[in-house]
Scaffold this motif. Structure first.
Motif, PDB file in Angstrom:
ATOM      1  N   GLY A 154       0.843  -0.727  -0.545  1.00 37.63           N
ATOM      2  CA  GLY A 154      -0.253   0.232   0.226  1.00 37.63           C
ATOM      3  C   GLY A 154       1.269   1.213  -0.423  1.00 37.63           C
ATOM      4  N   ARG A 155       2.063   1.500   0.308  1.00 40.65           N
ATOM      5  CA  ARG A 155       2.622   2.037   0.600  1.00 40.65           C
ATOM      6  C   ARG A 155       4.316   1.477   1.430  1.00 40.65           C
ATOM      7  NH1 ARG A 155       1.450   6.742   5.205  1.00 40.65           N
ATOM      8  NH2 ARG A 155       3.267   7.573   4.916  1.00 40.65           N
ATOM      9  N   THR A 156       4.975   2.230   0.896  1.00 37.59           N
ATOM     10  CA  THR A 156       6.868   2.709   1.868  1.00 37.59           C
ATOM     11  C   THR A 156       7.333   3.601   1.522  1.00 37.59           C
ATOM     12  OG1 THR A 156       8.306   0.768   1.185  1.00 37.59           O
ATOM     13  CG2 THR A 156       7.973   2.057  -0.679  1.00 37.59           C
ATOM     14  N   HIS A 157       8.364   3.378   2.761  1.00 37.11           N
ATOM     15  CA  HIS A 157       9.430   3.762   2.428  1.00 37.11           C
ATOM     16  C   HIS A 157      10.561   3.814   1.410  1.00 37.11           C
ATOM     17  CE1 HIS A 157       8.020   4.765   6.674  1.00 37.11           C
ATOM     18  NE2 HIS A 157       8.243   3.672   6.921  1.00 37.11           N
ATOM     19  N   TRP A 158      10.309   4.532   1.160  1.00 37.42           N
ATOM     20  CA  TRP A 158      12.015   4.351   0.074  1.00 37.42           C
ATOM     21  C   TRP A 158      13.298   5.015   0.989  1.00 37.42           C
ATOM     22  CZ3 TRP A 158      10.711   1.845  -3.797  1.00 37.42           C
ATOM     23  CH2 TRP A 158      11.463   1.060  -4.876  1.00 37.42           C
ATOM     24  N   ASP A 159      13.796   4.016   1.119  1.00 38.17           N
ATOM     25  CA  ASP A 159      15.335   4.254   1.168  1.00 38.17           C
ATOM     26  C   ASP A 159      15.924   3.830   1.113  1.00 38.17           C
ATOM     27  OD1 ASP A 159      14.231   1.877   2.208  1.00 38.17           O
ATOM     28  OD2 ASP A 159      14.619   2.321   3.888  1.00 38.17           O
ATOM     29  N   GLY A 160      17.454   3.466   1.400  1.00 37.96           N
ATOM     30  CA  GLY A 160      18.235   2.921   1.117  1.00 37.96           C
ATOM     31  C   GLY A 160      19.338   3.686  -0.278  1.00 37.96           C
ATOM     32  N   VAL A 161      18.915   4.828  -0.735  1.00 32.31           N
ATOM     33  CA  VAL A 161      20.049   5.477  -1.685  1.00 32.31           C
ATOM     34  C   VAL A 161      21.029   6.490  -0.687  1.00 32.31           C
ATOM     35  CG1 VAL A 161      19.597   7.067  -2.866  1.00 32.31           C
ATOM     36  CG2 VAL A 161      17.459   6.276  -2.824  1.00 32.31           C
ATOM     37  N   ARG A 162      22.112   5.887  -1.555  1.00 28.05           N
ATOM     38  CA  ARG A 162      23.061   6.137  -1.054  1.00 28.05           C
ATOM     39  C   ARG A 162      23.906   6.796  -1.662  1.00 28.05           C
ATOM     40  NH1 ARG A 162      26.200   0.613   1.882  1.00 28.05           N
ATOM     41  NH2 ARG A 162      25.320  -0.012   3.355  1.00 28.05           N
ATOM     42  N   ASN A 163      24.171   6.927  -3.211  1.00 29.16           N
ATOM     43  CA  ASN A 163      24.796   7.562  -4.168  1.00 29.16           C
ATOM     44  C   ASN A 163      23.847   9.181  -3.967  1.00 29.16           C
ATOM     45  OD1 ASN A 163      23.956   8.521  -7.206  1.00 29.16           O
ATOM     46  ND2 ASN A 163      25.432   7.296  -7.502  1.00 29.16           N
ATOM     47  N   ALA A 164      25.254  10.266  -3.887  1.00 26.99           N
ATOM     48  CA  ALA A 164      25.275  11.478  -3.586  1.00 26.99           C
ATOM     49  C   ALA A 164      23.829  11.464  -4.543  1.00 26.99           C
ATOM     50  CB  ALA A 164      26.286  12.489  -3.499  1.00 26.99           C
ATOM     51  N   GLN A 165      24.323  11.936  -5.725  1.00 29.51           N
ATOM     52  CA  GLN A 165      23.073  12.214  -6.527  1.00 29.51           C
ATOM     53  C   GLN A 165      22.117  12.006  -6.864  1.00 29.51           C
ATOM     54  OE1 GLN A 165      25.045  11.642 -10.894  1.00 29.51           O
ATOM     55  NE2 GLN A 165      23.787  13.115 -11.916  1.00 29.51           N
ATOM     56  N   ALA A 166      21.824  10.095  -6.811  1.00 23.03           N
ATOM     57  CA  ALA A 166      20.268  10.028  -6.441  1.00 23.03           C
ATOM     58  C   ALA A 166      19.281  10.877  -4.681  1.00 23.03           C
ATOM     59  CB  ALA A 166      20.898   8.601  -5.940  1.00 23.03           C
ATOM     60  N   LEU A 167      20.568  10.647  -3.896  1.00 18.33           N
ATOM     61  CA  LEU A 167      20.005  11.469  -2.834  1.00 18.33           C
ATOM     62  C   LEU A 167      19.740  12.336  -3.254  1.00 18.33           C
ATOM     63  CD1 LEU A 167      22.756  10.093  -0.123  1.00 18.33           C
ATOM     64  CD2 LEU A 167      19.823   9.695   0.348  1.00 18.33           C
ATOM     65  N   ASN A 168      20.437  13.623  -3.625  1.00 16.83           N
ATOM     66  CA  ASN A 168      20.116  15.338  -4.290  1.00 16.83           C
ATOM     67  C   ASN A 168      18.812  14.937  -4.744  1.00 16.83           C
ATOM     68  OD1 ASN A 168      22.267  16.364  -3.190  1.00 16.83           O
ATOM     69  ND2 ASN A 168      22.885  16.201  -4.956  1.00 16.83           N
ATOM     70  N   ASN A 169      18.393  14.471  -5.579  1.00 20.13           N
ATOM     71  CA  ASN A 169      17.049  14.394  -6.694  1.00 20.13           C
ATOM     72  C   ASN A 169      16.212  13.756  -5.589  1.00 20.13           C
ATOM     73  OD1 ASN A 169      18.026  14.327  -9.219  1.00 20.13           O
ATOM     74  ND2 ASN A 169      18.683  12.014  -9.213  1.00 20.13           N
ATOM     75  N   LEU A 170      16.541  12.776  -4.657  1.00 20.73           N
ATOM     76  CA  LEU A 170      15.778  12.126  -3.723  1.00 20.73           C
ATOM     77  C   LEU A 170      15.267  13.323  -2.699  1.00 20.73           C
ATOM     78  CD1 LEU A 170      13.916   9.529  -2.901  1.00 20.73           C
ATOM     79  CD2 LEU A 170      16.014   8.905  -1.358  1.00 20.73           C
ATOM     80  N   ARG A 171      15.717  14.264  -2.239  1.00 22.32           N
ATOM     81  CA  ARG A 171      15.203  15.949  -1.794  1.00 22.32           C
ATOM     82  C   ARG A 171      15.320  16.327  -2.035  1.00 22.32           C
ATOM     83  NH1 ARG A 171      21.301  15.075  -0.865  1.00 22.32           N
ATOM     84  NH2 ARG A 171      21.703  14.222   1.374  1.00 22.32           N
ATOM     85  N   ALA A 172      14.822  16.036  -3.465  1.00 26.67           N
ATOM     86  CA  ALA A 172      13.997  17.711  -3.874  1.00 26.67           C
ATOM     87  C   ALA A 172      12.378  16.777  -4.000  1.00 26.67           C
ATOM     88  CB  ALA A 172      14.788  17.413  -5.854  1.00 26.67           C
ATOM     89  N   MET A 173      12.341  15.500  -3.700  1.00 28.03           N
ATOM     90  CA  MET A 173      10.986  15.876  -4.050  1.00 28.03           C
ATOM     91  C   MET A 173      10.000  15.924  -2.883  1.00 28.03           C
ATOM     92  SD  MET A 173      11.033  11.023  -5.029  1.00 28.03           S
ATOM     93  CE  MET A 173      11.860  10.696  -5.917  1.00 28.03           C
ATOM     94  N   LYS A 174       8.286  15.792  -3.815  1.00 23.46           N
ATOM     95  CA  LYS A 174       7.760  16.527  -3.277  1.00 23.46           C
ATOM     96  C   LYS A 174       6.464  15.359  -2.573  1.00 23.46           C
ATOM     97  CE  LYS A 174       9.581  20.999  -1.860  1.00 23.46           C
ATOM     98  NZ  LYS A 174      11.631  20.435  -1.907  1.00 23.46           N
ATOM     99  N   PRO A 175       5.442  15.702  -2.317  1.00 26.25           N
ATOM    100  CA  PRO A 175       4.561  15.003  -2.511  1.00 26.25           C
ATOM    101  C   PRO A 175       3.547  15.851  -3.239  1.00 26.25           C
ATOM    102  CG  PRO A 175       4.966  15.923   0.608  1.00 26.25           C
ATOM    103  CD  PRO A 175       5.513  16.753  -0.526  1.00 26.25           C
TER     104      PRO A 175
END
Length: 137
Positions: free
Chosen positions: A22-43
């Motif tokens: 139904g939903r999940t935490h999207w974690d486990g991202v370590r790559n710096a560039q991927a993390l930057n993208n993750l940080r930019a995500m908004k609801p």
DNA sequence: GCCAACGTTGGC
DNA sequence: GCCAACGTTGGC
């Protein structure tokens, strides 16, 4: 609203599992560039869910329901996650060769940087990919 | 701060 | 299973 593409190996976390959860935490991202993208995500942002290694195809669309927040297990405070929920499956799964065949997708981050696990998707790319997947998202 | 060695991801 | 691409680590 921004668009993204997130990758998962089906053997570790598949689309069907996400639907079941139904939903999940999207974690486990370590790559710096991927993390930057993750940080930019908004609801409200949307992302294609892509199966890497097995399938190599877009299998569905997810919606971000919680923006980036830090991973309490990370003492350095760099790692974090977003929460996503499944929105709809792809009516037609979109594989890599099909994407490569589209001139409109020649700049697609997924195709240019195969190892980036969280990729941005431009609006016009999103539109093209939705059409290929037989959905409107 | 450079760069060689090594590890990991992911397509084929 | 192999290998290319790329990130990270560690010696200097």
């Amino acid at each position: 609203m921004s668009y993204w593409l997130i990758k998962s190996e089906p053997s570790s976390y598949a689309w069907d599992q996400l639907v079941a959860d139904g939903r999940t935490h999207w974690d486990g991202v370590r790559n710096a560039q991927a993390l930057n993208n993750l940080r930019a995500m908004k609801p409200g942002d949307r992302a294609f869910f892509y199966h890497s290694n097995e399938g190599k195809e877009i299998v569905g669309v997810v919606e971000v329901i919680k923006g980036f927040y830090p991973d309490p297990a990370d003492k350095h405070g760099k790692l974090g996650m977003v929460d996503v929920k499944p929105l709809m499956p792809a009516a037609v799964k979109v594989g890599l060769p099909a994407m490569r065949a589209k001139p409109e997708l020649s700049e697609l981050s997924l195709l240019r940087q195969s190892r980036l696990s969280v990729c941005p998707v431009r609006t016009h790319e999103w539109t093209v990919l939705c059409a290929m997947a037989g959905i409107s998202a």
